[in-house]
Design a protein around this motif. Sequence first.
Motif, PDB file in Angstrom:
ATOM      1  N   ILE A 158     -53.297  45.054  68.951  1.00  7.61           N
ATOM      2  CA  ILE A 158     -53.548  45.000  70.742  1.00  7.61           C
ATOM      3  C   ILE A 158     -54.161  43.709  70.953  1.00  7.61           C
ATOM      4  O   ILE A 158     -55.427  43.284  70.792  1.00  7.61           O
ATOM      5  N   ILE A 159     -53.416  43.258  72.149  1.00  6.84           N
ATOM      6  CA  ILE A 159     -54.104  41.897  72.675  1.00  6.84           C
ATOM      7  C   ILE A 159     -54.059  42.231  74.013  1.00  6.84           C
ATOM      8  O   ILE A 159     -53.683  42.913  74.740  1.00  6.84           O
ATOM      9  N   THR A 160     -55.054  41.385  74.886  1.00  7.92           N
ATOM     10  CA  THR A 160     -55.062  41.698  76.141  1.00  7.92           C
ATOM     11  C   THR A 160     -55.263  40.341  76.891  1.00  7.92           C
ATOM     12  O   THR A 160     -55.553  39.245  76.412  1.00  7.92           O
ATOM     13  N   THR A 161     -54.749  40.286  78.158  1.00  9.78           N
ATOM     14  CA  THR A 161     -54.798  39.114  78.964  1.00  9.78           C
ATOM     15  C   THR A 161     -54.937  39.511  80.562  1.00  9.78           C
ATOM     16  O   THR A 161     -54.387  40.338  81.078  1.00  9.78           O
ATOM     17  N   PRO A 162     -56.011  38.822  81.343  1.00 11.59           N
ATOM     18  CA  PRO A 162     -56.225  39.052  82.779  1.00 11.59           C
ATOM     19  C   PRO A 162     -55.001  38.572  83.386  1.00 11.59           C
ATOM     20  O   PRO A 162     -54.770  37.480  83.223  1.00 11.59           O
ATOM     21  N   VAL A 163     -54.665  39.409  84.137  1.00  7.29           N
ATOM     22  CA  VAL A 163     -53.439  38.884  84.995  1.00  7.29           C
ATOM     23  C   VAL A 163     -53.773  39.053  86.600  1.00  7.29           C
ATOM     24  O   VAL A 163     -54.593  39.926  87.078  1.00  7.29           O
ATOM     25  N   GLY A 164     -53.013  37.968  87.261  1.00  5.77           N
ATOM     26  CA  GLY A 164     -52.991  37.918  88.779  1.00  5.77           C
ATOM     27  C   GLY A 164     -52.144  38.977  89.326  1.00  5.77           C
ATOM     28  O   GLY A 164     -51.420  39.726  88.845  1.00  5.77           O
ATOM     29  N   ALA A 165     -52.383  39.087  90.616  1.00 10.11           N
ATOM     30  CA  ALA A 165     -51.311  40.030  91.525  1.00 10.11           C
ATOM     31  C   ALA A 165     -49.817  39.174  90.976  1.00 10.11           C
ATOM     32  O   ALA A 165     -49.821  38.109  90.988  1.00 10.11           O
ATOM     33  N   TYR A 166     -49.150  40.093  90.693  1.00 12.53           N
ATOM     34  CA  TYR A 166     -47.784  39.578  90.464  1.00 12.53           C
ATOM     35  C   TYR A 166     -47.163  38.677  91.257  1.00 12.53           C
ATOM     36  O   TYR A 166     -46.416  37.761  91.163  1.00 12.53           O
ATOM     37  N   TYR A 167     -47.234  39.203  92.684  1.00 13.09           N
ATOM     38  CA  TYR A 167     -46.545  38.412  93.723  1.00 13.09           C
ATOM     39  C   TYR A 167     -47.784  37.702  94.441  1.00 13.09           C
ATOM     40  O   TYR A 167     -48.420  38.324  95.090  1.00 13.09           O
ATOM     41  N   ALA A 168     -47.953  36.508  94.390  1.00 12.86           N
ATOM     42  CA  ALA A 168     -49.060  35.731  95.010  1.00 12.86           C
ATOM     43  C   ALA A 168     -49.269  35.841  96.376  1.00 12.86           C
ATOM     44  O   ALA A 168     -50.067  36.178  96.927  1.00 12.86           O
ATOM     45  N   GLU A 169     -48.012  35.777  96.921  1.00  8.62           N
ATOM     46  CA  GLU A 169     -47.808  36.045  98.352  1.00  8.62           C
ATOM     47  C   GLU A 169     -47.197  37.074  98.862  1.00  8.62           C
ATOM     48  O   GLU A 169     -46.558  37.167  99.817  1.00  8.62           O
ATOM     49  N   GLY A 170     -47.457  38.314  98.323  1.00 10.24           N
ATOM     50  CA  GLY A 170     -46.942  39.737  98.657  1.00 10.24           C
ATOM     51  C   GLY A 170     -45.650  39.907  98.017  1.00 10.24           C
ATOM     52  O   GLY A 170     -45.164  38.909  97.434  1.00 10.24           O
ATOM     53  N   ILE A 171     -45.108  41.022  98.072  1.00 11.84           N
ATOM     54  CA  ILE A 171     -44.053  41.359  97.458  1.00 11.84           C
ATOM     55  C   ILE A 171     -42.880  40.819  98.401  1.00 11.84           C
ATOM     56  O   ILE A 171     -42.636  41.514  99.427  1.00 11.84           O
ATOM     57  N   ASN A 172     -41.781  40.049  97.736  1.00 11.48           N
ATOM     58  CA  ASN A 172     -40.924  39.523  98.545  1.00 11.48           C
ATOM     59  C   ASN A 172     -39.534  40.023  97.653  1.00 11.48           C
ATOM     60  O   ASN A 172     -39.437  39.848  96.484  1.00 11.48           O
ATOM     61  N   PRO A 173     -38.623  40.251  98.619  1.00 11.62           N
ATOM     62  CA  PRO A 173     -37.281  40.540  98.048  1.00 11.62           C
ATOM     63  C   PRO A 173     -36.722  39.679  97.368  1.00 11.62           C
ATOM     64  O   PRO A 173     -36.850  38.285  97.473  1.00 11.62           O
ATOM     65  N   VAL A 174     -35.948  39.756  96.335  1.00  6.93           N
ATOM     66  CA  VAL A 174     -35.144  38.916  95.419  1.00  6.93           C
ATOM     67  C   VAL A 174     -33.618  39.150  95.275  1.00  6.93           C
ATOM     68  O   VAL A 174     -33.283  39.979  95.654  1.00  6.93           O
ATOM     69  N   LYS A 175     -32.936  37.883  95.009  1.00  9.71           N
ATOM     70  CA  LYS A 175     -31.293  37.979  94.974  1.00  9.71           C
ATOM     71  C   LYS A 175     -30.992  38.419  93.372  1.00  9.71           C
ATOM     72  O   LYS A 175     -31.671  37.678  92.436  1.00  9.71           O
ATOM     73  N   ILE A 176     -30.306  39.131  93.400  1.00 10.02           N
ATOM     74  CA  ILE A 176     -29.870  39.732  91.833  1.00 10.02           C
ATOM     75  C   ILE A 176     -28.503  39.577  91.638  1.00 10.02           C
ATOM     76  O   ILE A 176     -27.598  39.855  92.493  1.00 10.02           O
ATOM     77  N   LEU A 177     -28.272  39.092  90.518  1.00  8.71           N
ATOM     78  CA  LEU A 177     -26.724  38.925  89.802  1.00  8.71           C
ATOM     79  C   LEU A 177     -26.174  40.318  89.035  1.00  8.71           C
ATOM     80  O   LEU A 177     -27.080  40.522  88.223  1.00  8.71           O
TER      81      LEU A 177
END
Lengths: 354, 354
Positions: A158-177
Amino acid sequence: MDIRFEKREHLQEKPDQKNLGFGKHFTDYMFVMDWDKEQGWHDAAIVPYGGIPMDPATMVLHYAQETFEGMKAYRTAEGKIQLFRPEMNARRMIKSNERLCMPGVPEEMFVEAVKALVKAQEDWVPSEPGTSLYIRPFMFATEASLGVHMAKSYKFVIITTPVGAYYAEGINPVKILVEDEYVRAVKGGTGFTKCGGNYASSIAGQVKAEKMGCTQVLWLDGVHRKYVEEVGTMNIMFKIAGEIYTAPLEGTVLPGVTRDSLIHILRDWGYKVNETHLSIDDLMKAGHDGTLEEAFGTGTAAVVSPVGEFVYKDDSVIVNDFKIGELTQKLYDTLTGIQWGKLEDKYGWTTPVE
Amino acid sequence: MDIRFEKREHLQEKPDQKNLGFGKHFTDYMFVMDWDKEQGWHDAAIVPYGGIPMDPATMVLHYAQETFEGMKAYRTAEGKIQLFRPEMNARRMIKSNERLCMPGVPEEMFVEAVKALVKAQEDWVPSEPGTSLYIRPFMFATEASLGVHMAKSYKFVIITTPVGAYYAEGINPVKILVEDEYVRAVKGGTGFTKCGGNYASSIAGQVKAEKMGCTQVLWLDGVHRKYVEEVGTMNIMFKIAGEIYTAPLEGTVLPGVTRDSLIHILRDWGYKVNETHLSIDDLMKAGHDGTLEEAFGTGTAAVVSPVGEFVYKDDSVIVNDFKIGELTQKLYDTLTGIQWGKLEDKYGWTTPVE
């Protein structure tokens, strides 16, 4: 479980909590435990994070007998630390390992190991809004041998890593293929597991999507190339004419902890959740006739990830004017509220690390 | 290519050539070479065989971006050493790596590396009948990072191991389970590559077959669960009413070097070779009506591996009275004759290591 502790001489300096990114900084310690047929699981230890020497014939480097899990430790406003449904990750890893013919780590042992590692380095659980300690349990075959067979020895780490908010500028919609060439999973394969091979084979789709100006891939089923299954490395949900649709757990889709939690919450809120096969044609049709109201990926890293557009062959549909949907936002706020201890945990999903 | 040579202080004692087994003894040296975006392939070296230190976040341990090849060096009666179609392995690895989004080792560089390593430890190529030096080139992602993406760095390694005759007591037919639950490959997936994930997912079928008293698995296609594709980790061929049948190379089947070589030889001998979809129902029917004359797996390790019986659901058929077929034996003798330099190499398939 008896866990040996090997003290590290010098602790690392902690990174700036405002610029953590994802999986860039690893903490001071890791948990390790070995398995072989004679001794079962043995030599559990928390040791300084560092390189594992590996014989070049080690089976994991050739035949990829390897599985992993992903989960987080959250710091509450009161400074306490909690986990979110860790027993779900423990059970899923057992299922993954069964399919890959690897030994399982018993549920209690798994959760105890996670808690002990987090506790041993509690200073590493960040407190900035949206940050957490990402926890990566994984296991791999350690036998050095070139015959293709169930390995005789394994290592659980088991390893661990501190992580930031996944979306730095709030959650934005993305384009999907919508991917119609590469296949992620097929019934009878390993789609329901978190085994390395699933992820290695998915990269080509991701690269292709990026070349076409998209952020992620929507995977279709491998038999009919017709039914919607997952988005990138997440489960996916749709709100169509007021009802929720998501792919059923029939062996090709990962049984996501976030997926399960959101289904609970949605049903609690009175939504009809259809765990059913939704065809890409029906999805595009709903996009065109306006009944596709919202769409979002669900997973541990991002919690919910709204979709703003689907591109399928020569066609494309925009979802909710490329804005995050009302329900998507409410689900995000509710689930992250429970995870960070800001909302009441009426489902009993959080577990303190004490 | 500039290959650095790092001398080993003490050479190992060589194992008894009469008891080599498969992949049990590794030789004194290995070839290593690194790749990153800035430098491309660099630091090619032949170094003492030994452990590679690995950060626990190394991507190969999580997402299985890894491919390999398998080939042999043969010692002729005159004491010379030769390879068999090494350029085919080089090209196949490039194809595997393309699918897995990994950098390819150029064909000339691959063959040069293999030759240099074999040459550097030519004493390790055994001379007992049926023995050879098995060569295992492999590559894996070395970047330490938990995001799922094309890794930024890779290591290419070649290790070698002297191996005995695959069948200690001559080639004997085996009993095969036709697998109708697990799937090995599906179009759009990675079935045509030698990537680790394919092998990890295949172990469950193998374990099940052994539990049912069978030696190997016959894989059916992942879409219709109907067409015969591979046996274990080998290609498979059938002789039915005088003609040869084998699965076509359409993305789900490994393009075997042995498969290709045997097709050449068979066509040279005037056989009609049908690279076509053969259904399991037609196979069982041919078994029952007596037109299924021979069946055999083909691969580098065993060359040809005759099938004595197929078990499919509640049905089973015996092939050629569970004896090795005349054509199977002749193919084995011809191909191994060329490989060990006992027969004229009229196809130009062998390459000397000088």
